[in-house]
Design a protein around this motif. Structure first.
Motif, PDB file in Angstrom:
ATOM      1  N   HIS A  91       0.886  -1.178   0.000  1.00  0.00           N
ATOM      2  CA  HIS A  91       0.000   0.000   0.000  1.00  0.00           C
ATOM      3  C   HIS A  91       0.916   1.218   0.000  1.00  0.00           C
ATOM      4  O   HIS A  91       1.367   1.684   1.020  1.00  0.00           O
ATOM      5  CB  HIS A  91      -0.967  -0.031   1.188  1.00  0.00           C
TER       6      HIS A  91
ATOM      7  N   TYR B 215      -0.921   7.175  -0.680  1.00  0.00           N
ATOM      8  CA  TYR B 215      -2.176   7.692  -0.142  1.00  0.00           C
ATOM      9  C   TYR B 215      -2.328   9.140  -0.615  1.00  0.00           C
ATOM     10  O   TYR B 215      -1.433   9.955  -0.412  1.00  0.00           O
ATOM     11  CB  TYR B 215      -2.163   7.684   1.386  1.00  0.00           C
TER      12      TYR B 215
ATOM     13  N   GLN C 133      -2.494   0.608  -4.245  1.00  0.00           N
ATOM     14  CA  GLN C 133      -1.751  -0.533  -3.733  1.00  0.00           C
ATOM     15  C   GLN C 133      -1.167  -1.296  -4.918  1.00  0.00           C
ATOM     16  O   GLN C 133      -1.909  -1.842  -5.731  1.00  0.00           O
ATOM     17  CB  GLN C 133      -2.671  -1.423  -2.903  1.00  0.00           C
TER      18      GLN C 133
ATOM     19  N   CYS D 209      -1.462  -6.715  -4.131  1.00  0.00           N
ATOM     20  CA  CYS D 209      -2.500  -6.955  -3.128  1.00  0.00           C
ATOM     21  C   CYS D 209      -2.852  -8.428  -3.013  1.00  0.00           C
ATOM     22  O   CYS D 209      -3.361  -9.043  -3.959  1.00  0.00           O
ATOM     23  CB  CYS D 209      -3.754  -6.154  -3.472  1.00  0.00           C
TER      24      CYS D 209
ATOM     25  N   ASN E 122      -5.735  -3.934   4.915  1.00  0.00           N
ATOM     26  CA  ASN E 122      -5.433  -2.689   4.216  1.00  0.00           C
ATOM     27  C   ASN E 122      -6.629  -1.752   4.175  1.00  0.00           C
ATOM     28  O   ASN E 122      -6.484  -0.532   4.347  1.00  0.00           O
ATOM     29  CB  ASN E 122      -4.966  -2.975   2.795  1.00  0.00           C
ATOM     30  N   LEU E 123      -7.815  -2.295   3.941  1.00  0.00           N
ATOM     31  CA  LEU E 123      -9.021  -1.468   3.887  1.00  0.00           C
ATOM     32  C   LEU E 123      -9.302  -0.831   5.241  1.00  0.00           C
ATOM     33  O   LEU E 123      -9.590   0.364   5.339  1.00  0.00           O
ATOM     34  CB  LEU E 123     -10.219  -2.305   3.431  1.00  0.00           C
TER      35      LEU E 123
ATOM     36  N   TRP F  54     -10.157   2.619  -2.950  1.00  0.00           N
ATOM     37  CA  TRP F  54      -9.004   1.719  -2.997  1.00  0.00           C
ATOM     38  C   TRP F  54      -8.763   1.279  -4.428  1.00  0.00           C
ATOM     39  O   TRP F  54      -9.700   0.875  -5.131  1.00  0.00           O
ATOM     40  CB  TRP F  54      -9.239   0.497  -2.113  1.00  0.00           C
TER      41      TRP F  54
END
Length: 322
Positions: free
Chosen positions: A201, A204, A223, A226, A235-236, A259
């Motif tokens: 990840h 952002y 990301q 994954c 991650n979420l 995401w």
């Protein structure tokens, strides 16, 4: 145990968790089978997107299997310290990073110590932990102490002050909410080889919609790699948690988590998990309450977070690919 009645509007196609289950189903049915770095093998697709509304305390906390949100929260708080050694996590019972330093120790020392024994030694022996528990300049180091270098008059370079990206983003959201530069980046090309695992990840970006009391803070997470079965549930939660924390610090309402995945995959040895989880239906809408507002983004504690209305199915265990 008493049965739990779930309102009809919280199950079925309208539940936000179906996005995740549909992605899992798509990868398992249509993904290309590939040999990967770990040697285990994956089914993979290129590119995916999920969107979650974070209003009114809503969180993307999966209900079709139990997700240990306190573990993910402790990891996020650890990132924000800039720490890169697993010992603080080990002392809290957080196991998610143990396999990487263990594998390095076995490879470099020739001592085929069991993982559990290695972790116990990390907890008991500070000197051993300092030597073998460090992961290199992973997430937290890049987030709060991105290295800089200065050119000297003698033609050499020297290390300059580190950049705290998280603090900069919080400040820029307060002073210039319309900016398109609210970014926290983990992919430091110059330091990838020193990391136990390059950031998955990695990027952002924060976006403010509305103004004044109507301002909402959105987060877009890219990301690059994954693991949908084991990694993505954490991650979420973590991305939504960070968004909620920053929103509180800058006095905005939480908006949407978007995401985006690059190489989105399922490991072949996770078939039992995938098969079982896809038989389950989402139930309930978990909500997060932040119990206090600390002085800064770096002052939150695990006790500050309370999850309500979380009624998940049972956990499904599967091995982590190292």
């Amino acid at each position: 145990m008493a049965s739990i009645s779930i309102p009809s509007e919280l199950v079925g196609p309208g539940h936000p968790e179906w996005q995740y289950l549909d992605l899992m189903r798509q990868i398992w049915a249509q993904g290309s089978e590939r040999v990967d770095r770990t040697g285990i093998g994956t089914r993979s697709i290129a590119g995916a997107m999920l969107r979650f509304d974070l209003a009114d305390g809503s969180m993307p906390l999966l209900t079709t299997k139990r997700v240990y949100w306190k573990t993910a929260t402790r990891e996020m708080l650890w990132f924000l310290t800039g720490e890169t050694n697993i010992r603080p996590l080990v002392l809290q019972g957080v196991k998610i990073w143990n396999e990487w330093p263990h594998a390095k120790y076995v490879r470099e020392s020739g001592d085929d110590i069991a993982l559990e024994d290695f972790v116990q030694r990390i907890a008991a022996d500070e000197d051993f932990a300092a030597r073998w528990g460090d992961l290199g300049p992973v997430y937290g180091k890049q987030w709060v102490d991105w290295p800089t270098y200065r050119y000297r008059k003698d033609g050499l370079y020297e290390k300059g002050p580190g950049i705290n990206q998280v603090a900069q983003v919080v400040e820029s959201l307060r002073t210039n909410p319309g900016s398109r530069r609210h970014i926290i980046e983990g992919w430091n090309v110059a330091e990838l080889e020193r990391m136990a695992l390059p950031p998955c990840h990695k990027t952002y970006q924060f976006h403010v919609s509305g103004e004044g009391s109507e301002a909402r803070l959105n987060c877009l997470l890219y990301q690059r790699s994954c693991d949908v079965a084991l990694g993505l549930p954490f991650n979420l939660w973590s991305a939504a948690l960070l968004t909620r924390m920053i929103a509180q610090q800058v006095e905005m309402e939480p908006g949407e988590l978007v995401w985006m995945g690059g190489d989105v995959h399922l490991y072949l040895n996770h078939e039992h998990l995938i098969t079982e989880q896809l038989t389950r239906e989402p139930q309930g809408l978990p909500r997060l309450e932040i119990m206090r507002r600390p002085a800064s983004i770096f002052d939150y504690r695990i006790e500050d977070f309370e999850v309500r209305d979380y009624t998940p199915h049972g956990p499904i265990k599967a091995p982590v690919a190292v």
